[in-house]
Scaffold this motif. Structure first.
Motif, mmCIF file in Angstrom:
data_model
loop_
_atom_site.group_PDB
_atom_site.id
_atom_site.type_symbol
_atom_site.label_atom_id
_atom_site.label_comp_id
_atom_site.label_asym_id
_atom_site.label_seq_id
_atom_site.Cartn_x
_atom_site.Cartn_y
_atom_site.Cartn_z
ATOM 1 N N THR A 190 15.062 -34.845 -52.590
ATOM 2 C CA THR A 190 14.216 -36.039 -52.588
ATOM 3 C C THR A 190 12.748 -35.604 -52.564
ATOM 4 O O THR A 190 12.320 -34.937 -51.622
ATOM 5 C CB THR A 190 14.526 -36.918 -51.355
ATOM 6 N N PRO A 191 11.975 -35.954 -53.586
ATOM 7 C CA PRO A 191 10.574 -35.499 -53.643
ATOM 8 C C PRO A 191 9.741 -35.902 -52.426
ATOM 9 O O PRO A 191 8.911 -35.112 -51.971
ATOM 10 C CB PRO A 191 10.040 -36.166 -54.917
ATOM 11 N N ALA A 192 9.953 -37.101 -51.896
ATOM 12 C CA ALA A 192 9.173 -37.536 -50.729
ATOM 13 C C ALA A 192 9.459 -36.645 -49.523
ATOM 14 O O ALA A 192 8.546 -36.319 -48.755
ATOM 15 C CB ALA A 192 9.484 -38.995 -50.395
ATOM 16 N N VAL A 193 10.708 -36.235 -49.367
ATOM 17 C CA VAL A 193 11.072 -35.360 -48.248
ATOM 18 C C VAL A 193 10.472 -33.970 -48.455
ATOM 19 O O VAL A 193 9.919 -33.375 -47.518
ATOM 20 C CB VAL A 193 12.607 -35.290 -48.081
ATOM 21 N N ALA A 194 10.560 -33.454 -49.664
ATOM 22 C CA ALA A 194 9.983 -32.133 -49.954
ATOM 23 C C ALA A 194 8.471 -32.140 -49.705
ATOM 24 O O ALA A 194 7.928 -31.183 -49.146
ATOM 25 C CB ALA A 194 10.304 -31.731 -51.387
ATOM 26 N N THR A 195 7.805 -33.203 -50.094
ATOM 27 C CA THR A 195 6.361 -33.328 -49.858
ATOM 28 C C THR A 195 6.060 -33.420 -48.367
ATOM 29 O O THR A 195 5.111 -32.805 -47.872
ATOM 30 C CB THR A 195 5.811 -34.575 -50.588
ATOM 31 N N PHE A 196 6.884 -34.169 -47.646
ATOM 32 C CA PHE A 196 6.721 -34.293 -46.194
ATOM 33 C C PHE A 196 6.851 -32.925 -45.525
ATOM 34 O O PHE A 196 6.032 -32.555 -44.673
ATOM 35 C CB PHE A 196 7.763 -35.275 -45.657
ATOM 36 N N VAL A 197 7.859 -32.160 -45.912
ATOM 37 C CA VAL A 197 8.070 -30.818 -45.346
ATOM 38 C C VAL A 197 6.901 -29.913 -45.708
ATOM 39 O O VAL A 197 6.413 -29.147 -44.868
ATOM 40 C CB VAL A 197 9.417 -30.223 -45.828
ATOM 41 N N HIS A 198 6.443 -30.000 -46.941
ATOM 42 C CA HIS A 198 5.292 -29.208 -47.379
ATOM 43 C C HIS A 198 4.082 -29.498 -46.491
ATOM 44 O O HIS A 198 3.396 -28.576 -46.040
ATOM 45 C CB HIS A 198 4.978 -29.530 -48.845
ATOM 46 N N ASP A 199 3.825 -30.777 -46.228
ATOM 47 C CA ASP A 199 2.678 -31.155 -45.396
ATOM 48 C C ASP A 199 2.816 -30.626 -43.966
ATOM 49 O O ASP A 199 1.840 -30.138 -43.387
ATOM 50 C CB ASP A 199 2.505 -32.668 -45.388
ATOM 51 N N ILE A 200 4.021 -30.722 -43.413
ATOM 52 C CA ILE A 200 4.235 -30.202 -42.054
ATOM 53 C C ILE A 200 4.000 -28.692 -42.023
ATOM 54 O O ILE A 200 3.309 -28.173 -41.148
ATOM 55 C CB ILE A 200 5.664 -30.530 -41.563
ATOM 56 N N LEU A 201 4.582 -27.988 -42.998
ATOM 57 C CA LEU A 201 4.420 -26.534 -43.032
ATOM 58 C C LEU A 201 2.970 -26.131 -43.271
ATOM 59 O O LEU A 201 2.486 -25.162 -42.682
ATOM 60 C CB LEU A 201 5.332 -25.930 -44.092
ATOM 61 N N PHE A 202 2.271 -26.875 -44.106
ATOM 62 C CA PHE A 202 0.867 -26.549 -44.357
ATOM 63 C C PHE A 202 0.032 -26.733 -43.086
ATOM 64 O O PHE A 202 -0.820 -25.893 -42.772
ATOM 65 C CB PHE A 202 0.307 -27.386 -45.506
ATOM 66 N N ASN A 203 0.272 -27.806 -42.348
ATOM 67 C CA ASN A 203 -0.444 -28.011 -41.083
ATOM 68 C C ASN A 203 -0.125 -26.903 -40.089
ATOM 69 O O ASN A 203 -1.010 -26.395 -39.400
ATOM 70 C CB ASN A 203 -0.102 -29.375 -40.476
ATOM 71 N N LEU A 204 1.152 -26.522 -40.013
ATOM 72 C CA LEU A 204 1.527 -25.413 -39.123
ATOM 73 C C LEU A 204 0.878 -24.113 -39.582
ATOM 74 O O LEU A 204 0.408 -23.321 -38.758
ATOM 75 C CB LEU A 204 3.050 -25.251 -39.095
ATOM 76 N N LEU A 205 0.843 -23.904 -40.885
ATOM 77 C CA LEU A 205 0.272 -22.679 -41.435
ATOM 78 C C LEU A 205 -1.222 -22.586 -41.120
ATOM 79 O O LEU A 205 -1.712 -21.523 -40.740
ATOM 80 C CB LEU A 205 0.511 -22.628 -42.948
ATOM 81 N N CYS A 206 -1.924 -23.684 -41.257
ATOM 82 C CA CYS A 206 -3.367 -23.668 -40.971
ATOM 83 C C CYS A 206 -3.666 -23.413 -39.494
ATOM 84 O O CYS A 206 -4.651 -22.752 -39.168
ATOM 85 C CB CYS A 206 -3.996 -24.986 -41.411
ATOM 86 N N ASN A 207 -2.828 -23.920 -38.622
ATOM 87 C CA ASN A 207 -3.079 -23.785 -37.187
ATOM 88 C C ASN A 207 -2.384 -22.596 -36.538
ATOM 89 O O ASN A 207 -2.816 -22.126 -35.485
ATOM 90 C CB ASN A 207 -2.666 -25.074 -36.462
#
Length: 185
Positions: free
Chosen positions: A107-124
């Motif tokens: 599901t693209p919305a779920v993949a995008t959601f996971v991407h956003d979570i991982l990106f926030n974790l990656l930045c911090n």
């Protein structure tokens, strides 16, 4: 039943409530709205457990339940931002392999959601996560590898100095760990 209804802060009761709802969702095959209700109840209970007494098994169960049913829009819309994003970053970092696998969710919305979570974790918390993402970049799953590469490119744009330091460490570790004959092969 009494312990579930009288003491909502009791973590064991919340875990039992989540287990009951999960079992009901597995048993219910005829009415999708009931499945959504049961899954949402279970995810809410596990989120409360993670807030009261954070534990890795609760988070893993919560994420498994979420990703198993995230393709249903009602489950995704009611739990993604309200429950998953509320989890403490330390718990999400512990469950990062599970999140990384979901970069290629159907599901693209779920993949995008996971991407956003991982990106926030990656930045911090890049020091805890970046090497796992680098490894994921070489995955045989094309969508997952492409998503990991996209995460790294975004991180490189936001934090170029940290990215270069990580690459320097990675190259030095590879040089120290790989023999010439292994490298030639």
């Amino acid at each position: 039943i009494r312990s579930i209804t009288t003491d909502i802060s009791n973590v064991d009761s919340l875990r039992k409530w989540a287990e009951v709802n999960n079992s009901l969702a597995q048993a219910e095959k005829s009415d999708p709205s009931q499945i959504t209700k049961y899954v949402t109840n279970a995810i809410d209970a596990l989120t409360q457990c993670a807030e009261i007494s954070p534990s890795f098994p609760d988070v893993v169960q919560l994420l498994n339940l979420f990703f198993e049913h995230a393709n249903h829009p009602d489950v995704f819309n009611s739990t993604a931002h309200a429950c998953i994003e509320r989890l403490h970053p330390k718990l999400l970092l512990q469950a990062s392999p599970q999140l990384l696998i979901q970069l290629s969710h159907n599901t693209p919305a779920v993949a995008t959601f996971v991407h956003d979570i991982l990106f926030n974790l990656l930045c911090n918390h890049y020091h805890d996560l970046i090497f796992s993402i680098i490894v994921m970049k070489f995955s045989k799953n094309y969508r997952r590898a492409r998503a990991a590469d996209g995460l790294l490119k975004e991180f490189h744009e936001i934090m170029p100095q940290e990215y270069e330091e990580v690459e320097l460490i990675r190259r030095a570790l590879l040089k120290a760990a790989v023999t010439w004959s292994e490298k030639i092969l």
